[in-house]
Design a protein around this motif. Sequence first.
Motif, PDB file in Angstrom:
ATOM      1  N   LEU A   1     -38.219 -36.745 -46.136  1.00 58.19           N
ATOM      2  CA  LEU A   1     -37.584 -37.563 -45.092  1.00 58.19           C
ATOM      3  C   LEU A   1     -38.563 -37.811 -43.944  1.00 58.19           C
ATOM      4  CD1 LEU A   1     -33.959 -36.098 -44.807  1.00 58.19           C
ATOM      5  CD2 LEU A   1     -34.671 -38.247 -45.864  1.00 58.19           C
TER       6      LEU A   1
ATOM      7  N   LEU B   1     -33.433 -41.903 -50.750  1.00 54.71           N
ATOM      8  CA  LEU B   1     -34.380 -41.038 -50.044  1.00 54.71           C
ATOM      9  C   LEU B   1     -34.465 -39.655 -50.667  1.00 54.71           C
ATOM     10  CD1 LEU B   1     -33.407 -41.889 -46.336  1.00 54.71           C
ATOM     11  CD2 LEU B   1     -35.213 -42.927 -47.723  1.00 54.71           C
TER      12      LEU B   1
ATOM     13  N   VAL C   1     -28.169 -36.259 -48.531  1.00 54.78           N
ATOM     14  CA  VAL C   1     -29.227 -37.220 -48.184  1.00 54.78           C
ATOM     15  C   VAL C   1     -29.003 -38.489 -49.003  1.00 54.78           C
ATOM     16  CG1 VAL C   1     -31.715 -37.657 -48.375  1.00 54.78           C
ATOM     17  CG2 VAL C   1     -30.876 -35.418 -47.574  1.00 54.78           C
TER      18      VAL C   1
END
Length: 284
Positions: free
Chosen positions: A192, A123, A119
Amino acid sequence: MSAPYSPSIRRRRLSAELRKLRSQSELTLQEASKQAGIGKSNLSKIEQAESKTVPTKTLDMLLDTYKVTDTQTRAALHQLAKDAKVRGWWAQYKDLMPEMLADFEVEACAFRTFQAQVVPGLLQTPDYAGAIFRANKVREDSEIERRIDARLKRQDVLNQVHPPTYEAVIEEGALRRVVGSAAIMHEQLLHLDHMAVRHNVDLYVLPFNAGAHPATEGSFVLLDFPDPRDSTIAYFETPVSSLYLEEDEQIRRCNTMFGSTQACSLNPVQSLALIRHICSELEE
């Protein structure tokens, strides 16, 4: 409280302005250096933003050589030189992170990133980031905590009153790879989900069935800036070094690579649905 700014961007802008002034004066690098009384190599480094500082005396000699008499113009260029000397918060983490990346991030108005393995850093949750850092067995706990702290400070750029736009293309494998534990990964996917509904954030999942795509050679970040004098920067990171590209042809190719990869991905609505589906699978 004034907004943070990038010393590197100020340095690049000062260099661009000095190159333009020399060009307008119709002087070669050698002629300008001779008239200003500074070395040709020193002037070249200043114009290429390779010099970390431009002394006040040197800047005045160059402005005199280029016949810059407007007081406001001279003051603005001196302010750029002054700002270029300032150290940002990231300086305290220079041994742990790509210092120039954080330097550029604070002034970017738009981020476009492709991430294949994990990721994107901006984030990541603290626990997810910690699990990534702990994968390197040689790191001490104190170093890992500092790395997490630095990553969270970098994420503040997305929490501004007027935040930059953030577009991320993420490989499906990065979402399905259980980092740390199922609980940590579940929390990361929920994060997310929360980030994706922000007005300035768009997430695109590159599914497995997309097959080969234009960005198979690795992850990268493109940073755009609000001032037209500041060119786009492409950032690539390897285990041993960081690479920054800014030449027009290089940026054109990177823009094409990002756009083509984005076109192979699910749209934001479809991507969010897949993120939620993977999240629900972890719950089970």
